[in-house]
Design an enzyme around this catalytic site. Structure first.
Site, PDB file in Angstrom:
ATOM      1  N   LYS A  76      41.319  91.994  33.595  1.00  0.00           N
ATOM      2  CA  LYS A  76      40.282  92.132  34.624  1.00  0.00           C
ATOM      3  C   LYS A  76      39.001  91.503  34.072  1.00  0.00           C
ATOM      4  O   LYS A  76      38.682  91.675  32.883  1.00  0.00           O
ATOM      5  CB  LYS A  76      40.082  93.619  34.930  1.00  0.00           C
ATOM      6  N   SER A 151      38.721  98.415  42.631  1.00  0.00           N
ATOM      7  CA  SER A 151      38.099  97.147  42.351  1.00  0.00           C
ATOM      8  C   SER A 151      38.983  96.193  41.557  1.00  0.00           C
ATOM      9  O   SER A 151      38.644  95.020  41.410  1.00  0.00           O
ATOM     10  CB  SER A 151      36.800  97.385  41.563  1.00  0.00           C
ATOM     11  N   SER A 175      40.024 102.691  40.714  1.00  0.00           N
ATOM     12  CA  SER A 175      40.278 101.246  40.767  1.00  0.00           C
ATOM     13  C   SER A 175      41.527 100.739  40.059  1.00  0.00           C
ATOM     14  O   SER A 175      41.833  99.552  40.126  1.00  0.00           O
ATOM     15  CB  SER A 175      39.079 100.488  40.223  1.00  0.00           C
TER      16      SER A 175
HETATM   17  N1  GLN Z   1      35.834 102.697  44.925  1.00  0.00           N
HETATM   18  C1  GLN Z   1      35.090 103.326  43.885  1.00  0.00           C
HETATM   19  C2  GLN Z   1      33.701 102.732  43.826  1.00  0.00           C
HETATM   20  O1  GLN Z   1      33.440 101.839  44.544  1.00  0.00           O
HETATM   21  C3  GLN Z   1      35.780 103.209  42.563  1.00  0.00           C
HETATM   22  C4  GLN Z   1      35.660 101.903  41.921  1.00  0.00           C
HETATM   23  C5  GLN Z   1      36.243 101.881  40.538  1.00  0.00           C
HETATM   24  O2  GLN Z   1      37.079 102.708  40.183  1.00  0.00           O
HETATM   25  N2  GLN Z   1      35.784 100.934  39.739  1.00  0.00           N
HETATM   26  O3  GLN Z   1      32.867 103.146  43.087  1.00  0.00           O
END
Ligand code: GLN
Length: 483
Positions: A76, A151, A175
């Site tokens: 990532k 994400s 995410s």
């Molecule tokens: N959807 C959550 C956020 O926008 C989690 C994102 C994540 O786990 N990086 O904060």
């Protein structure tokens, strides 16, 4: 070749059926051919990949072995990679070449893994749809009109489309698990502190945790083995021995106590997903597990608490991107304030700016007690709920997401609607617990995930349950049409 899992690749390399160099070339060609449909990579690292593959082949020829020796993966794009762009999905870091490798990157490279590239992601890991990336949205290989989740959507789409067997990802509020659910993968968020955050660009430091995304629990065990462990460079990394995750995969589930929280089956859950969750419970019962209804009474407060704490930490973490030290700088600044304002205004996208504003507001004098402190208190209540539940059960099971992957653009005008989709994943981050999502069926041709949660440092138990389920089901083997 591209259908092989990490475990199969390790066997093939050990049996000299192919070399890591051959496999790497084949996958790079596949990425070049198919990724334009998906947009799952921000950067490809062909040269690095080929030199790592050759080095891995040489190490094998010298008698070395290891499950990751010669295995192709991707990171990532928030794991720092020395000399290679690490963008975090943001224009702010479009020109940033990290001066060092993240601990996770260094550990996997030392184990012989081959880095094919850096995967697309929501900007600064903020999002649940992978639509906030400066490099454009990622498409779900199961239906190119739908989001892959976020994400870590790039890692998920690439692995689901068989562009590579596994990838690293991070999970601040879901995410890893949510994109795993949306793309028919197995994804594991480890216990907070299990995997080093050093060199992982911070979103919300008390919640962020790196982990593996792969097609099977067996492969998650292999990748986690290479990622986990104490790191003196990360003060929140925990000095606990790392068990042999692959060795625990075959434990019996006889007598395993599985708790199913009644709060999970409220109005927001798609009834078709509820049915698939119940089917997975029945399948685990057949394997000897004992099912118990439990309660997590404070779950309803988790989303509001998270969406105060995470932006608060983000506003603090992202203050370092000021146009002076890192990344993007605006043209012809008139003075220092103009430099800050325009560099940040032009470098950050809309969702990141929204979070910075919410976070700065929640931390400001006069509002700190009302929002931030209150959210921290809720965080403790959420943790206490889990501690009480784990006195009665060994594992908690439920849906990973309330709905399957939505259409691209469907939630763009309503950020809160997107936040609500994190309802099942966020609690594990607030409490620091490990969680896993595994494939459990399909709704309208789109994958559905079941989430398992366990007590601290019981990643092995999660992998064991998921592996036993996968030995007795074939959801995880389904491949998206066209890939
Ligand atoms: N959807 C959550 C956020 O926008 C989690 C994102 C994540 O786990 N990086 O904060």
């Amino acid at each position: 070749m591209h259908h092989m899992t990490l475990a199969e690749i390790a066997r093939g390399l050990a049996d000299k059926k192919f070399s890591s160099e051959e496999l790497t070339k084949a996958l790079l060609a596949r990425i070049a051919q198919l990724d334009p449909q998906l947009n799952s990579f921000i950067s490809l690292t062909e040269e690095l990949a080929l030199s790592q593959a050759k080095a891995a082949d040489a190490r094998r020829a010298n008698g070395e072995s290891g499950a990751l020796l010669g295995a192709p993966i991707a990171h990532k794009d928030l794991f720092c990679t020395q000399g290679i762009r690490t963008s975090c999905g943001s224009k702010m870091l479009d020109n940033f070449k990290a001066p060092y490798d993240a601990t996770v990157v260094a550990k996997l490279a030392a184990a012989g893994a081959v880095t094919l590239g850096k995967t697309n992601m929501d900007e600064f890991a903020m999002g649940s749809a992978n639509e906030s990336s400066y490099y454009g949205a990622v498409k779900n290989p199961w239906n190119l009109e739908h989001v892959p989740g976020g994400s870590s959507g790039g890692s998920a789409a690439a692995v689901a489309a068989r562009l590579l067997p596994a990838a690293t990802a991070t999970d601040t509020g879901g995410s890893i698990r949510q994109p795993a659910a949306f793309t028919n993968l197995t994804g594991l968020k480890p216990t907070y502190g299990r995997v080093s955050r050093w060199g992982m660009i911070a979103y919300a430091s008390s919640l962020d945790q790196g982990g593996p995304l792969a097609r099977t629990a067996e492969d998650c065990a292999i990748l986690l083995q290479g990622m986990a462990g104490f790191d003196p460079n990360d003060s929140t990394s925990i000095d606990e021995p790392v068990p042999d995750y692959s060795a625990s995969l075959n434990g019996s589930l006889q007598g395993l106590r599985i708790g199913v929280p009644k709060e999970y089956f409220g109005a927001g859950l798609d009834p078709r997903i509820a049915e698939l969750v119940h089917n997975s419970v029945k399948a685990l019962e057949k394997l000897g597990a004992v099912i118990k209804e439990i309660s997590l009474p404070n779950m309803q407060h988790a989303i509001p608490a998270y969406y105060v704490i995470a932006p608060a930490e983000a506003s603090s973490n992202l203050s370092r991107f000021d146009g002076v030290r890192f990344g993007y700088r605006c043209e012809n600044p008139q003075n220092l304030v103009d430099l800050y304002k325009r560099s940040r205004g032009e470098g950050f996208g809309a969702e990141v700016q929204r979070r910075i504003m919410v976070g700065a507001y929640a931390l400001s004098a006069g509002y700190y007690d009302a929002y931030y402190l209150k959210a921290q208190k809720i965080r403790r209540l959420v943790k206490n709920d889990f501690m009480a539940a784990f006195n009665e059960v060994d594992i908690i099971l439920g849906p990973t997401t309330p709905n399957p992957a939505w259409k691209l653009g469907a939630k763009n005008s309503d950020p809160v609607a997107e936040y609500l989709e994190d309802v099942y994943t966020i609690t594990a981050n607030l409490a620091g617990l490990p969680g896993l999502s595994m494939p459990a069926g399909f709704v309208d041709g789109l994958p559905v995930g079941v989430q398992l949660l366990a007590p601290y440092f019981q990643e092995g138990r999660l992998l064991n349950v998921a592996h036993q389920y996968q030995l007795n089901s074939d959801w995880h083997t389904r491949t998206p049409t066209g890939f």
